[in-house]
Write a protein that holds these residues in place. Structure first.
Motif, PDB file in Angstrom:
ATOM      1  N   ALA A  20       0.839  -1.195   0.000  1.00  0.00           N
ATOM      2  CA  ALA A  20       0.000   0.000   0.000  1.00  0.00           C
ATOM      3  C   ALA A  20       0.871   1.240   0.000  1.00  0.00           C
ATOM      4  O   ALA A  20       2.024   1.211   0.447  1.00  0.00           O
ATOM      5  CB  ALA A  20      -0.930   0.013   1.217  1.00  0.00           C
ATOM      6  N   ALA A  21       0.317   2.363  -0.493  1.00  0.00           N
ATOM      7  CA  ALA A  21       1.044   3.631  -0.519  1.00  0.00           C
ATOM      8  C   ALA A  21       0.087   4.782  -0.271  1.00  0.00           C
ATOM      9  O   ALA A  21      -1.122   4.680  -0.521  1.00  0.00           O
ATOM     10  CB  ALA A  21       1.757   3.822  -1.859  1.00  0.00           C
ATOM     11  N   ILE A  22       0.644   5.902   0.190  1.00  0.00           N
ATOM     12  CA  ILE A  22      -0.135   7.107   0.454  1.00  0.00           C
ATOM     13  C   ILE A  22       0.705   8.324   0.091  1.00  0.00           C
ATOM     14  O   ILE A  22       1.906   8.364   0.351  1.00  0.00           O
ATOM     15  CB  ILE A  22      -0.604   7.143   1.928  1.00  0.00           C
ATOM     16  CG1 ILE A  22      -1.569   8.306   2.174  1.00  0.00           C
ATOM     17  CG2 ILE A  22       0.586   7.196   2.879  1.00  0.00           C
ATOM     18  CD1 ILE A  22      -2.287   8.204   3.526  1.00  0.00           C
ATOM     19  N   SER A  23       0.075   9.327  -0.536  1.00  0.00           N
ATOM     20  CA  SER A  23       0.768  10.543  -0.919  1.00  0.00           C
ATOM     21  C   SER A  23       1.116  11.376   0.307  1.00  0.00           C
ATOM     22  O   SER A  23       0.632  11.127   1.413  1.00  0.00           O
ATOM     23  CB  SER A  23      -0.093  11.364  -1.879  1.00  0.00           C
ATOM     24  OG  SER A  23      -1.304  11.769  -1.252  1.00  0.00           O
ATOM     25  N   TRP A  24       1.959  12.394   0.101  1.00  0.00           N
ATOM     26  CA  TRP A  24       2.409  13.207   1.246  1.00  0.00           C
ATOM     27  C   TRP A  24       1.252  13.896   1.946  1.00  0.00           C
ATOM     28  O   TRP A  24       1.291  14.094   3.168  1.00  0.00           O
ATOM     29  CB  TRP A  24       3.447  14.233   0.782  1.00  0.00           C
ATOM     30  CG  TRP A  24       2.877  15.354  -0.037  1.00  0.00           C
ATOM     31  CD1 TRP A  24       2.771  15.417  -1.396  1.00  0.00           C
ATOM     32  CD2 TRP A  24       2.339  16.586   0.454  1.00  0.00           C
ATOM     33  NE1 TRP A  24       2.189  16.598  -1.782  1.00  0.00           N
ATOM     34  CE2 TRP A  24       1.918  17.341  -0.663  1.00  0.00           C
ATOM     35  CE3 TRP A  24       2.160  17.128   1.731  1.00  0.00           C
ATOM     36  CZ2 TRP A  24       1.334  18.598  -0.542  1.00  0.00           C
ATOM     37  CZ3 TRP A  24       1.576  18.386   1.850  1.00  0.00           C
ATOM     38  CH2 TRP A  24       1.180  19.103   0.723  1.00  0.00           C
ATOM     39  N   SER A  25       0.215  14.276   1.199  1.00  0.00           N
ATOM     40  CA  SER A  25      -0.937  14.960   1.776  1.00  0.00           C
ATOM     41  C   SER A  25      -1.979  13.994   2.337  1.00  0.00           C
ATOM     42  O   SER A  25      -2.885  14.426   3.052  1.00  0.00           O
ATOM     43  CB  SER A  25      -1.598  15.839   0.724  1.00  0.00           C
ATOM     44  OG  SER A  25      -2.185  15.054  -0.299  1.00  0.00           O
ATOM     45  N   GLY A  26      -1.865  12.719   1.992  1.00  0.00           N
ATOM     46  CA  GLY A  26      -2.873  11.747   2.367  1.00  0.00           C
ATOM     47  C   GLY A  26      -4.047  11.686   1.417  1.00  0.00           C
ATOM     48  O   GLY A  26      -4.978  10.904   1.642  1.00  0.00           O
ATOM     49  N   GLN A  78      -3.672  -0.267   9.032  1.00  0.00           N
ATOM     50  CA  GLN A  78      -4.694  -1.006   9.753  1.00  0.00           C
ATOM     51  C   GLN A  78      -5.020  -2.260   8.970  1.00  0.00           C
ATOM     52  O   GLN A  78      -5.426  -2.177   7.809  1.00  0.00           O
ATOM     53  CB  GLN A  78      -5.952  -0.153   9.936  1.00  0.00           C
ATOM     54  CG  GLN A  78      -7.101  -0.867  10.632  1.00  0.00           C
ATOM     55  CD  GLN A  78      -6.798  -1.203  12.067  1.00  0.00           C
ATOM     56  OE1 GLN A  78      -6.321  -0.354  12.820  1.00  0.00           O
ATOM     57  NE2 GLN A  78      -7.061  -2.449  12.461  1.00  0.00           N
ATOM     58  N   MET A  79      -4.851  -3.424   9.578  1.00  0.00           N
ATOM     59  CA  MET A  79      -5.047  -4.704   8.917  1.00  0.00           C
ATOM     60  C   MET A  79      -6.202  -5.435   9.588  1.00  0.00           C
ATOM     61  O   MET A  79      -6.129  -5.761  10.774  1.00  0.00           O
ATOM     62  CB  MET A  79      -3.770  -5.546   8.978  1.00  0.00           C
ATOM     63  CG  MET A  79      -2.542  -4.839   8.421  1.00  0.00           C
ATOM     64  SD  MET A  79      -1.065  -5.900   8.425  1.00  0.00           S
ATOM     65  CE  MET A  79      -0.828  -6.086  10.198  1.00  0.00           C
ATOM     66  N   ASN A  80      -7.261  -5.689   8.836  1.00  0.00           N
ATOM     67  CA  ASN A  80      -8.430  -6.396   9.328  1.00  0.00           C
ATOM     68  C   ASN A  80      -8.614  -7.701   8.563  1.00  0.00           C
ATOM     69  O   ASN A  80      -8.060  -7.879   7.481  1.00  0.00           O
ATOM     70  CB  ASN A  80      -9.686  -5.539   9.179  1.00  0.00           C
ATOM     71  CG  ASN A  80      -9.631  -4.254   9.975  1.00  0.00           C
ATOM     72  OD1 ASN A  80      -9.027  -4.193  11.039  1.00  0.00           O
ATOM     73  ND2 ASN A  80     -10.287  -3.213   9.455  1.00  0.00           N
ATOM     74  N   SER A  90      -2.968   5.088   6.332  1.00  0.00           N
ATOM     75  CA  SER A  90      -3.276   6.461   6.708  1.00  0.00           C
ATOM     76  C   SER A  90      -2.015   7.112   7.262  1.00  0.00           C
ATOM     77  O   SER A  90      -1.027   6.433   7.541  1.00  0.00           O
ATOM     78  CB  SER A  90      -4.409   6.513   7.735  1.00  0.00           C
ATOM     79  OG  SER A  90      -4.044   5.850   8.934  1.00  0.00           O
ATOM     80  N   ARG A  91      -2.054   8.434   7.408  1.00  0.00           N
ATOM     81  CA  ARG A  91      -0.903   9.124   7.981  1.00  0.00           C
ATOM     82  C   ARG A  91      -1.358  10.305   8.808  1.00  0.00           C
ATOM     83  O   ARG A  91      -2.408  10.904   8.569  1.00  0.00           O
ATOM     84  CB  ARG A  91       0.082   9.563   6.891  1.00  0.00           C
ATOM     85  CG  ARG A  91      -0.414  10.659   5.963  1.00  0.00           C
ATOM     86  CD  ARG A  91       0.538  10.852   4.784  1.00  0.00           C
ATOM     87  NE  ARG A  91       1.875  11.239   5.212  1.00  0.00           N
ATOM     88  CZ  ARG A  91       2.965  11.207   4.437  1.00  0.00           C
ATOM     89  NH1 ARG A  91       2.864  10.778   3.173  1.00  0.00           N
ATOM     90  NH2 ARG A  91       4.141  11.581   4.916  1.00  0.00           N
TER      91      ARG A  91
END
Length: 122
Positions: free
Chosen positions: A49-55, A82-84, A71-72
């Motif tokens: 998974a990945a997330i941009s600097w702004s979220g 978060q792993m469900n 999330s960040r």
């Protein structure tokens, strides 16, 4: 320039949940895209998974979509996974990574954490 430290791994029963954290430090760390990878024994390291600097932008591989959430919190310089609904095949060492863009964090990260072990029992 950037240091990453993962935490939150451990032993979980199948169907359970776990939240991983990655604490980042560095002068420009909040401007970096962040990502999670995993590697099981004898297998290649796999992007998760990945997330941009702004979220504002996220990406997940199909096998975790709907189960995992990245999330960040830039005020805390921390990224979460978060792993469900965990499955035995999720068992791996999970690594945090950072790069200047969400594309580069998936293909060519500049910084890596030390990893945290997640074991899912059946």
């Amino acid at each position: 320039q950037v240091q990453l430290v993962e935490s939150g791994g451990g032993l979980v029963q199948a169907g359970g949940s776990r939240r991983l954290s990655c604490a980042a430090s560095g002068r420009t760390v909040s401007t970096y895209a962040m990502g999670w990878f995993r590697q099981a024994p004898g297998k290649e390291r796999e992007f998760v998974a990945a997330i941009s600097w702004s979220g504002g932008t996220t990406y997940y591989i199909d096998s975790v979509k709907g189960r995992f959430t990245i999330s960040r919190d830039n005020a805390k310089n921390t990224v979460y996974l978060q792993m469900n609904s965990l499955k035995p095949e999720d068992t791996a060492v999970y690594y945090c990574a950072a790069a200047p863009s969400i594309v580069k964090v998936q293909t060519n990260p500049l910084y890596w954490g030390q990893g945290t072990q997640v074991t899912v029992s059946s």
